[in-house]
Write a protein that holds these residues in place. Structure first.
Motif, PDB file in Angstrom:
ATOM      1  N   VAL A  43      12.041  63.642  69.126  1.00 14.05           N
ATOM      2  CA  VAL A  43      12.978  64.718  69.938  1.00 14.05           C
ATOM      3  C   VAL A  43      12.313  65.823  70.262  1.00 14.05           C
ATOM      4  CG1 VAL A  43      15.300  65.699  69.830  1.00 14.05           C
ATOM      5  CG2 VAL A  43      14.948  63.783  68.500  1.00 14.05           C
ATOM      6  N   VAL A  44      12.208  65.924  71.710  1.00 13.11           N
ATOM      7  CA  VAL A  44      11.524  67.202  72.335  1.00 13.11           C
ATOM      8  C   VAL A  44      12.718  68.375  72.739  1.00 13.11           C
ATOM      9  CG1 VAL A  44      10.213  67.845  74.296  1.00 13.11           C
ATOM     10  CG2 VAL A  44       9.765  65.621  73.379  1.00 13.11           C
ATOM     11  N   LEU A 103       8.393  71.173  70.211  1.00 13.73           N
ATOM     12  CA  LEU A 103       8.486  72.009  71.311  1.00 13.73           C
ATOM     13  C   LEU A 103       7.519  71.953  72.432  1.00 13.73           C
ATOM     14  CD1 LEU A 103       9.312  75.253  69.264  1.00 13.73           C
ATOM     15  CD2 LEU A 103      11.005  74.161  70.613  1.00 13.73           C
ATOM     16  N   TRP A 104       8.141  71.318  73.331  1.00 14.27           N
ATOM     17  CA  TRP A 104       7.132  70.978  74.430  1.00 14.27           C
ATOM     18  C   TRP A 104       7.464  71.420  75.805  1.00 14.27           C
ATOM     19  CZ3 TRP A 104       3.986  65.730  73.678  1.00 14.27           C
ATOM     20  CH2 TRP A 104       2.899  65.712  74.741  1.00 14.27           C
ATOM     21  N   ASN A 105       7.357  72.675  76.153  1.00 14.27           N
ATOM     22  CA  ASN A 105       7.770  72.988  77.409  1.00 14.27           C
ATOM     23  C   ASN A 105       7.382  74.583  77.714  1.00 14.27           C
ATOM     24  OD1 ASN A 105      11.126  74.183  78.464  1.00 14.27           O
ATOM     25  ND2 ASN A 105       9.806  72.838  79.698  1.00 14.27           N
ATOM     26  N   GLY A 106       5.831  74.474  78.182  1.00 14.63           N
ATOM     27  CA  GLY A 106       5.204  75.531  78.259  1.00 14.63           C
ATOM     28  C   GLY A 106       5.330  76.764  77.289  1.00 14.63           C
ATOM     29  N   VAL A 226       1.593  72.254  72.313  1.00 13.82           N
ATOM     30  CA  VAL A 226       2.834  71.559  71.851  1.00 13.82           C
ATOM     31  C   VAL A 226       3.017  72.042  70.341  1.00 13.82           C
ATOM     32  CG1 VAL A 226       3.910  69.273  71.519  1.00 13.82           C
ATOM     33  CG2 VAL A 226       2.244  69.664  73.171  1.00 13.82           C
ATOM     34  N   GLY A 227       4.283  72.562  70.020  1.00 19.49           N
ATOM     35  CA  GLY A 227       4.585  73.052  68.632  1.00 19.49           C
ATOM     36  C   GLY A 227       5.371  71.910  67.814  1.00 19.49           C
ATOM     37  N   VAL A 228       4.982  71.819  66.484  1.00 25.53           N
ATOM     38  CA  VAL A 228       5.670  71.204  65.466  1.00 25.53           C
ATOM     39  C   VAL A 228       5.776  71.903  64.290  1.00 25.53           C
ATOM     40  CG1 VAL A 228       4.474  69.011  66.314  1.00 25.53           C
ATOM     41  CG2 VAL A 228       3.596  70.246  64.570  1.00 25.53           C
TER      42      VAL A 228
END
Length: 266
Positions: A43-44, A103-106, A226-228
């Protein structure tokens, strides 16, 4: 005789009952523990007002550079991908509350964010640029002194402006829920300038070349990642591997060219 037979029968019955009571039943063997099922969906979390990274097109469908990158990576991982718009100012709470997986959005990599987020290797270099109206006399950051400047709430632009000496001289740093609204206020004359991610700002400026001007000076260079979650090291390694493969085989360059006209992947 009948009485004796009755006594013998009673004695035999009692003996069988005592024998049964004294027998210890074996406990059933415990069931073997099953391994946790491997995740099949990612889930992004994203801001759906952040073109060209992630936004809604005329059909209200989610599109963008990061959308395409995430889809390609998920396909290589053999996972389904779901895109979930979130309040970007609450992104860390959404991630660590397990309502999203990445989190994948710039997402700009900063030391402050590293305290709560695990980051992949950088995949884009970005600048925090200054946009003014085409009619504005402002040409430098120093000329922003005493002016009202807009930024997106929760974005790295907020920190970039506050850390810069030029940011201390502003009349007001006004925060907006998204960059689209900030640009509308700039066009309406309610702002003197906005500070925004370069990939976003130049996208909008190119759509209306007669309305906006991008200053030569900016508020710094930064990297996107990309943040996890910090403890989700396995997913982090998988995404890093997928991204490295995409860079090596040209898939990332192809996606970048579709959105930016050239390969800007780091």
């Amino acid at each position: 005789m009948k009485k004796l037979t009755t006594l013998l029968a009673a004695s035999l019955t009692a003996g069988l009952i005592l024998s049964a009571c004294g027998k210890k039943e074996e406990a059933p063997a415990p069931a073997a523990a099953s391994a946790p099922a491997a995740a099949t969906k990612i889930v992004v979390g994203l801001d759906d007002h952040f073109p060209p990274m992630g936004f809604r097109d005329d059909k209200n469908e989610l599109v963008g550079f990061d959308i395409d990158m995430a889809r390609e990576a998920a396909k290589r991982l053999g996972m389904e991908v779901e895109f979930k718009p979130i309040d970007w100012s609450a992104k860390e709470a959404e991630l660590n509350g397990r309502r999203i997986d990445v989190l994948w959005n710039g997402l700009t990599i900063t030391e402050e964010r590293r305290a709560n987020i695990g980051f992949t290797a950088p995949y884009l270099e970005n600048h925090q640029i200054v946009i003014v109206a085409a009619s504005s006399p402002i040409k430098t950051k120093a000329e922003l002194a005493g002016k009202i400047v807009g930024v997106q709430e929760g974005s790295s632009a907020v920190d970039a402006v506050k850390k810069d000496p030029a940011g201390n001289a502003l009349k007001e740093l006004k925060q907006f829920g998204d960059n689209v609204t900030a640009l509308m206020d700039l066009s309406a004359g309610r702002l003197d300038a906005i500070v925004v991610d370069e990939v976003v700002g130049r996208y909008y400026a190119a759509k209306k070349p007669g309305d906006y001007v991008v200053l030569e000076e900016n508020f710094g260079t930064e990297d996107y990642g990309v943040g996890v979650r910090k403890d989700d090291t396995e997913l982090l390694a998988k995404i890093d591997k997928a991204m490295a493969d995409m860079k090596a085989d040209g898939a990332a360059a192809k996606i970048s060219t579709q959105w930016f006209g050239t390969n800007i992947v780091k």
